[in-house]
Scaffold this active site. Structure first.
Site, PDB file in Angstrom:
ATOM      1  N   ASP A 159       0.844  -1.193   0.000  1.00  0.00           N
ATOM      2  CA  ASP A 159       0.000   0.000   0.000  1.00  0.00           C
ATOM      3  C   ASP A 159       0.880   1.243   0.000  1.00  0.00           C
ATOM      4  O   ASP A 159       1.825   1.355   0.792  1.00  0.00           O
ATOM      5  CB  ASP A 159      -0.912   0.007   1.226  1.00  0.00           C
ATOM      6  CG  ASP A 159      -1.941   1.119   1.156  1.00  0.00           C
ATOM      7  OD1 ASP A 159      -2.927   0.958   0.417  1.00  0.00           O
ATOM      8  OD2 ASP A 159      -1.763   2.148   1.830  1.00  0.00           O
ATOM      9  N   ASN A 182      -2.372  12.793  -3.440  1.00  0.00           N
ATOM     10  CA  ASN A 182      -3.325  13.207  -4.468  1.00  0.00           C
ATOM     11  C   ASN A 182      -3.874  14.598  -4.190  1.00  0.00           C
ATOM     12  O   ASN A 182      -4.018  15.423  -5.099  1.00  0.00           O
ATOM     13  CB  ASN A 182      -4.488  12.208  -4.530  1.00  0.00           C
ATOM     14  CG  ASN A 182      -4.332  11.218  -5.677  1.00  0.00           C
ATOM     15  OD1 ASN A 182      -3.565  11.437  -6.607  1.00  0.00           O
ATOM     16  ND2 ASN A 182      -5.070  10.132  -5.609  1.00  0.00           N
ATOM     17  N   GLU A 188      -4.607   2.529  -4.488  1.00  0.00           N
ATOM     18  CA  GLU A 188      -3.147   2.595  -4.361  1.00  0.00           C
ATOM     19  C   GLU A 188      -2.585   1.327  -3.725  1.00  0.00           C
ATOM     20  O   GLU A 188      -1.459   1.310  -3.246  1.00  0.00           O
ATOM     21  CB  GLU A 188      -2.745   3.809  -3.522  1.00  0.00           C
ATOM     22  CG  GLU A 188      -3.158   3.773  -2.061  1.00  0.00           C
ATOM     23  CD  GLU A 188      -4.553   4.314  -1.814  1.00  0.00           C
ATOM     24  OE1 GLU A 188      -4.856   4.648  -0.653  1.00  0.00           O
ATOM     25  OE2 GLU A 188      -5.341   4.412  -2.780  1.00  0.00           O
TER      26      GLU A 188
END
Length: 412
Positions: free
Chosen positions: A167, A175, A210
């Site tokens: 992860d 983001n 992700e």
């Protein structure tokens, strides 16, 4: 070759065969042989290189029909015979596609309503069903099918399968501060780093958002932890997100590691254990690889001075003496320093005959003493036979302790 090794090779070959033969067939259709004799020679060559499964792959590419290797070879010989007969009756002859269509539509009647589709378009459509559009890694659907099959192989061959769940740390913040376009670029770069960090036989997939999954066939837990650390370091070195801004924090990853059959015996359990290990890695500060361990278990330690050795590198071993041990950990003395968090292989000789057990451990605490180091380590990888041997030894030692305690005179 050991059975587990053969299983790993079969996994590798099975996973690549269809794709390689498909690409070869498409290329041959464009610029390859035009007659039955030329195709016979070509398939004989592919059969020698890849084995009889090449014929199964050929018919699947051309007709989307699945056959065993022997049945596919039988159909292929009949296709060639029918093809030669068609060429004798058609002035300009026909090519392989028409011959295969005629055979399965008119002779065998395996096809009911065939559609004419360009092979390149068909392959592109098939790829879109198993590959992620953004990262070009395998997608979640492919991962689900593959992990089920690989766990079945573990039961069949007695091998090991490890799963890494990966992860990207703090990716929502990444983001939010840099924009979704930059986030997509980062995910593509991360995907490339992951794919380059493992073997060709390993499966790297985008699990969702992700998060990524890496399947490591024929890989025990200790080796998987070493791969996980290699992946973590590779991502760190890639400095994703620092392009044009060396002061920006780079993207890092956390990893959860679980292994079948050590931690789970089915696909759902394996994913669950890796996910729990990933959650713990996040909780402990991120940018780390964490193996699954059942933290609910508590073991009573047994005092025992056993002689053994440990190795941090394959060609370097060092002696150790245990102070105590349990099903979950070992406390030992060593003259060689070990950093906390390191992963080492330990070999102990258990009485009465010095039967060895091998286990992978993670060092959790090191205390410097006058003549060396006291090392506390948690067991993270232990084969089933050695686990049974250790449990039997500990049960015997505890029984002795209880007997001694019962026989000891009580003070008034």
């Amino acid at each position: 070759m050991p059975k587990a090794g053969r299983a790993s090779m079969e996994t590798d070959k099975d996973s690549r065969l269809g794709s390689l033969v498909a690409e070869c067939i498409i290329s041959l259709l464009e610029e390859g042989p035009r007659d039955p004799a030329g195709w016979r020679d070509t398939m004989d060559e592919l059969g020698r290189e890849w084995g009889p499964e090449a014929y199964s792959a050929l018919l699947f590419v051309l007709a989307h029909l699945e056959f065993t290797a022997s049945k596919a070879r039988e159909h292929w010989e009949r296709v060639l015979t029918q093809w030669e007969q068609l060429n004798a009756s058609v002035p300009d002859g026909v090519d392989i596609r028409v011959a295969v269509l005629h055979y399965f539509l008119r002779i065998q009647r395996k096809l009911k309503n065939p559609a004419i589709v360009e092979l390149k378009i068909l392959k592109k459509t098939e790829d879109s069903a198993i590959f992620d559009g953004l990262t070009r890694l395998h997608n979640f659907r492919y991962f689900q099918d593959r992990v089920q099959n690989e766990v079945k192989r573990v039961g069949r061959y007695g091998s090991s399968l490890s799963l890494l769940l990966v992860d990207a740390d703090d990716f929502k913040q990444y983001n939010d501060t840099r924009g979704h376009l930059a986030g997509n670029v980062a995910l593509r770069r991360l995907a490339r780093v992951l794919a380059k960090s493992v073997r060709e036989v390993d499966v790297v997939a985008r699990y969702g958002g992700e998060e990524f999954a890496i399947l490591l066939p024929n890989t025990p837990k200790l080796a998987a932890l070493q791969v996980a650390e290699k992946v973590r370091q590779a991502v760190e070195r890639a400095a994703i997100g620092r392009e044009g801004n060396q002061g920006a924090p780079p993207l890092t990853v956390s990893l959860g590691v679980a292994c079948a059959p050590a931690d789970a015996v089915d696909a759902e359990g394996l994913v669950d254990k890796a996910d729990r290990a990933l959650y713990l890695a996040k909780s402990l500060g991120k940018n780390r690889a964490q193996p699954f361990s059942d933290q609910r278990r508590e073991f009573t330690r047994v005092d025992a001075a056993l002689m053994g050795r440990f190795s941090a590198l394959a060609d370097q071993t060092h002696p150790l003496t245990t102070l105590n041990l349990s099903e979950g950990g070992i406390l030992f003395l060593s003259r060689h320093p070990l950093p906390a968090g390191s992963i080492v292989q330990v070999q102990l000789g258990l009485p009465p005959a010095g039967q060895p057990i091998d286990c992978g451990v993670r060092v959790i605490r090191v205390v410097e003493e006058d003549e060396g180091y006291e090392v506390a380590a948690r067991i993270i990888d232990l084969s089933r036979p050695h686990e049974r041997r250790l449990h039997a030894f500990l049960a015997e030692m505890r029984a002795r302790e209880r007997a001694l305690a019962a026989a000891a005179p009580r003070s008034a």
